[in-house]
Design an enzyme around this catalytic site. Structure first.
Site, PDB file in Angstrom:
ATOM      1  N   GLY A 127      13.434  40.070 -45.658  1.00 16.79           N
ATOM      2  CA  GLY A 127      13.379  38.607 -45.662  1.00 16.79           C
ATOM      3  C   GLY A 127      11.981  38.154 -45.310  1.00 16.79           C
ATOM      4  O   GLY A 127      11.203  38.928 -44.747  1.00 16.79           O
ATOM      5  N   CYS A 172      13.534  46.762 -44.026  1.00 16.16           N
ATOM      6  CA  CYS A 172      12.402  45.885 -43.683  1.00 16.16           C
ATOM      7  C   CYS A 172      12.803  44.892 -42.580  1.00 16.16           C
ATOM      8  O   CYS A 172      13.023  45.302 -41.453  1.00 16.16           O
ATOM      9  CB  CYS A 172      11.874  45.200 -44.944  1.00 16.16           C
ATOM     10  SG  CYS A 172      10.265  44.433 -44.688  1.00 16.16           S
ATOM     11  N   TYR A 173      12.931  43.607 -42.910  1.00 13.80           N
ATOM     12  CA  TYR A 173      13.348  42.631 -41.883  1.00 13.80           C
ATOM     13  C   TYR A 173      14.673  43.067 -41.265  1.00 13.80           C
ATOM     14  O   TYR A 173      14.887  42.935 -40.059  1.00 13.80           O
ATOM     15  CB  TYR A 173      13.489  41.242 -42.522  1.00 13.80           C
ATOM     16  CG  TYR A 173      13.886  40.153 -41.565  1.00 13.80           C
ATOM     17  CD1 TYR A 173      12.932  39.499 -40.802  1.00 13.80           C
ATOM     18  CD2 TYR A 173      15.228  39.784 -41.413  1.00 13.80           C
ATOM     19  CE1 TYR A 173      13.294  38.499 -39.908  1.00 13.80           C
ATOM     20  CE2 TYR A 173      15.602  38.787 -40.520  1.00 13.80           C
ATOM     21  CZ  TYR A 173      14.621  38.141 -39.776  1.00 13.80           C
ATOM     22  OH  TYR A 173      14.987  37.154 -38.893  1.00 13.80           O
ATOM     23  N   HIS A 228      10.827  49.714 -48.610  1.00 14.21           N
ATOM     24  CA  HIS A 228      11.827  49.202 -49.552  1.00 14.21           C
ATOM     25  C   HIS A 228      12.324  50.314 -50.480  1.00 14.21           C
ATOM     26  O   HIS A 228      11.692  50.592 -51.498  1.00 14.21           O
ATOM     27  CB  HIS A 228      11.227  48.054 -50.383  1.00 14.21           C
ATOM     28  CG  HIS A 228      11.039  46.813 -49.588  1.00 14.21           C
ATOM     29  ND1 HIS A 228      12.005  45.842 -49.474  1.00 14.21           N
ATOM     30  CD2 HIS A 228      10.008  46.407 -48.809  1.00 14.21           C
ATOM     31  CE1 HIS A 228      11.578  44.876 -48.684  1.00 14.21           C
ATOM     32  NE2 HIS A 228      10.364  45.192 -48.265  1.00 14.21           N
ATOM     33  N   GLU A 240      14.756  50.134 -52.448  1.00  9.21           N
ATOM     34  CA  GLU A 240      15.354  49.579 -53.664  1.00  9.21           C
ATOM     35  C   GLU A 240      14.353  49.400 -54.804  1.00  9.21           C
ATOM     36  O   GLU A 240      14.752  49.249 -55.948  1.00  9.21           O
ATOM     37  CB  GLU A 240      16.057  48.239 -53.354  1.00  9.21           C
ATOM     38  CG  GLU A 240      15.138  47.059 -53.052  1.00  9.21           C
ATOM     39  CD  GLU A 240      14.665  46.991 -51.596  1.00  9.21           C
ATOM     40  OE1 GLU A 240      14.699  48.012 -50.898  1.00  9.21           O
ATOM     41  OE2 GLU A 240      14.234  45.891 -51.169  1.00  9.21           O
ATOM     42  N   ASP A 246      27.251  37.046 -73.172  1.00  7.76           N
ATOM     43  CA  ASP A 246      28.183  36.714 -72.092  1.00  7.76           C
ATOM     44  C   ASP A 246      29.539  36.254 -72.623  1.00  7.76           C
ATOM     45  O   ASP A 246      30.585  36.778 -72.223  1.00  7.76           O
ATOM     46  CB  ASP A 246      27.589  35.635 -71.171  1.00  7.76           C
ATOM     47  CG  ASP A 246      26.242  36.058 -70.601  1.00  7.76           C
ATOM     48  OD1 ASP A 246      25.937  37.253 -70.676  1.00  7.76           O
ATOM     49  OD2 ASP A 246      25.506  35.194 -70.105  1.00  7.76           O
ATOM     50  N   LYS A 266      23.980  41.259 -65.385  1.00  7.77           N
ATOM     51  CA  LYS A 266      23.805  41.293 -66.845  1.00  7.77           C
ATOM     52  C   LYS A 266      23.841  42.729 -67.395  1.00  7.77           C
ATOM     53  O   LYS A 266      24.437  42.981 -68.439  1.00  7.77           O
ATOM     54  CB  LYS A 266      22.460  40.643 -67.197  1.00  7.77           C
ATOM     55  CG  LYS A 266      22.277  40.370 -68.668  1.00  7.77           C
ATOM     56  CD  LYS A 266      22.710  38.972 -68.981  1.00  7.77           C
ATOM     57  CE  LYS A 266      22.444  38.540 -70.380  1.00  7.77           C
ATOM     58  NZ  LYS A 266      22.853  37.147 -70.588  1.00  7.77           N
TER      59      LYS A 266
END
Ligand code: XMP
Length: 534
Positions: free
Chosen positions: A76, A103-104, A193, A195, A251, A390
């Site tokens: 964050g 992280c945060y 991070h 990710e 979609d 998506k």
């Protein structure tokens, strides 16, 4: 429901239940305002564990009720030291649920459990090296971890003292404690991070946390997504009938295919053919849904009505409104004939759900009025994609047998070619633009760039220019090629297409499309331009 991809219409509904897939085992990603919260949630799902993003204001009681298999605290932008810095309900640390702070999130674990977070003299942004403390066997990295590895950091503050019971297992040049571990309490933290793609072993770390340390099952698979969606749709619709407005976009197409799998002939799709679709697009929608999928489809050929209504309309917003209003009228006429339909299928995606309420303040174009449905339609909503990203929607679509042209279709605006024909829309201009656009798209596909480019299309300008062809003077319209790269259409850059490719497109358009004598390439990013010309 919208005949175009990203924008959804505003439909008031009489009941709010989604009929979306959600398996029993969930990992909660607690959002501390990170730009990466969605990415974390997607990574978890790539590791076949279902994840949901929740606010940091979630209480321990709510967490307990959800019974997550694990919790990940996101990064964050705040410092843990500022007033009103977002914090976690401290009771959540006492629930015995495995927690990973990123992280945060890691700093918050340190601070809330009695450690210290200091202000570094210098931040650390970008690639750096994580070094494992000699003699420390890190549970989080696992037994085979190298003693040093590249990781990606983005922080200013850093953990300086670990809370009691924790060990600091790794560091980087500007993060004295970059790995925080408490195996007994099953709470871990990383300053970097995992990710992001720039951390090469990041997925291995998330895998280790989810599957080895937290004991999550690899249950979020295509098969299970489809199965749980089908069950949820059946439970919601019961013996009722549903209608779905098909736009040809991914979609609404995947939503329709899923609902059809669940309730068969009790689903009727309505495809409003505005005549402003791209070359061959309407035929493909009908072919795919009616013939291949066996879905009941009402194909409303309304091209003449749209052209009639658009006669003399040149102002972009007038055009959008004209198309949008007529679209609603035509849809209502068609759906009114479907007796007893009480459910309306919409292709709302998970990012739309997360982001709802944070819509842009300034209205640049009236997207949401175009192809949307009015407030007073009396339907219950079925949103089978409400929990999906998506990329998952595309995979579901492929698994359900939809062709690549639909599953990978680039976004297309609700008003269709109407906003790519500058000035008055006429039948002749639509035909010219359809041909030029088909060439642009075919050449992008031939160059293998289709999935790299967000959108590539042609625009027909409302001016004429002088040219010379075969010793004859010509006076005809120019075509503008527009190709952009983007992640979300909020911002975009003009695509650096190879000159050879542009040359091929230009030659083909001039030689093959009567009424065009010049081709230009649009090199405007967004902002200041928009992606569409109107
Ligand atoms: P702009 O032109 O505003 O477009 O940069 C951003 C994205 O939205 C698409 N777009 C629309 N989609 N209905 C839609 O469903 C609309 O009225 C509409 N107008 C623009 C556009 O193609 C781009 O992807």
């Amino acid at each position: 429901m919208s005949p175009g991809d990203p924008a959804e219409g505003s439909v008031a509904v009489t009941g709010r239940s989604s009929a979306a897939a959600a398996p029993r085992q969930v990992v909660l990603v607690v959002d501390f305002g990170a730009q990466y919260a969605q990415l974390i949630a997607r990574r978890v799902r790539e590791l076949q564990v279902y994840s949901e993003i929740v606010s940091h204001e979630i209480s321990a009681a709510e967490v307990k009720e959800r019974q997550p298999a694990a919790i990940i605290l996101s990064g964050g932008p705040a410092s843990v030291h500022v007033d009103h810095a977002p914090r976690l309900d401290p009771q959540i640390f006492e629930l015995g649920i495995p927690i990973l702070g990123i992280c945060y999130g890691a700093q918050l674990i340190a601070q809330q459990l009695g450690g210290t977070v200091g202000r570094n003299s210098q931040g650390e942004y970008g690639r750096t090296v994580l070094t494992v403390e000699p003699g420390c066997s890190s549970s989080l990295l696992g037994p085979d971890a190298p003693p040093a590895q590249t990781v990606w950091m983005s922080h200013f503050d850093g953990i300086t003292v670990v809370p009691e019971g924790f060990v600091g297992c790794g560091s980087s040049p500007n993060a004295p404690i970059a790995l925080l571990e408490n195996d007994q309490r099953r709470i871990w933290g990383v300053q970097y991070h995992p990710e992001v793609g720039h951390t090469p072993n990041g997925m291995a770390l998330l895998d280790r946390f989810l599957h080895d340390l937290a004991g999550c099952q690899p249950s979020w698979t295509m098969g299970s997504i489809i199965e749980t969606s089908v069950e949820a749709i059946r439970a919601r619709v019961g013996d009722g009938r549903a209608i779905c407005g098909l736009s040809g976009g991914v979609d609404s197409s995947v939503a329709a295919a899923l609902v059809h799998r669940a309730i068969g002939h009790r689903l009727t799709c309505v495809y409003v053919d505005t005549g402003l679709m791209r070359l061959g697009e309407s035929e493909q929608v009908v072919e795919t849904f009616q013939r291949h999928q066996g879905i009941e489809l009402i194909h409303v050929r309304a091209g003449d009505r749209f052209l009639e209504r658009l006669a003399g309309v040149t102002e972009p917003e007038d055009k959008r409104k004209t198309i949008g209003e007529l679209f609603i009228r035509v849809f209502e006429e068609a759906s009114g004939g479907i007796e007893d339909a009480e459910f309306l299928v919409q292709g709302t995606l998970y990012p739309d759900v997360i982001e709802s309420g944070t819509a842009d303040a300034a209205k640049i174009k009236s997207h949401h009025n175009v192809g949307g449905l009015p407030e007073d339609l009396e339907f219950e909503l079925v949103e089978p994609l409400r929990n999906l990203f998506k990329d998952e929607v595309r995979k579901v679509g492929s698994q359900l047998g939809l062709p690549d042209e639909i599953v990978w279709r680039q976004p297309f605006p609700g008003p269709g070619l109407g906003v790519r024909i500058i000035g008055e829309v006429t039948e002749e201009k639509v035909a010219v633009l359809q041909q030029a656009d088909a060439i642009v798209r075919a050449e992008i596909v031939a160059a293998g760039l289709e999935r790299e480019i967000w959108q590539a299309f042609a625009v027909l300008a409302d001016i004429k220019t002088v040219g010379v062809m075969g010793d004859e003077r010509t006076y005809a319209h120019p075509i503008i090629i527009r190709a952009v790269t983007s992640d979300d259409a909020m911002t975009a850059d003009w695509a650096r297409l190879p000159y050879d490719l542009l040359e091929t497109m230009s030659n083909r358009i001039i030689n093959e499309v009567a009424g065009v004598n010049r081709v230009a390439y649009d090199i405007t990013s967004k902002p200041p331009g928009t992606i569409e010309w109107e």
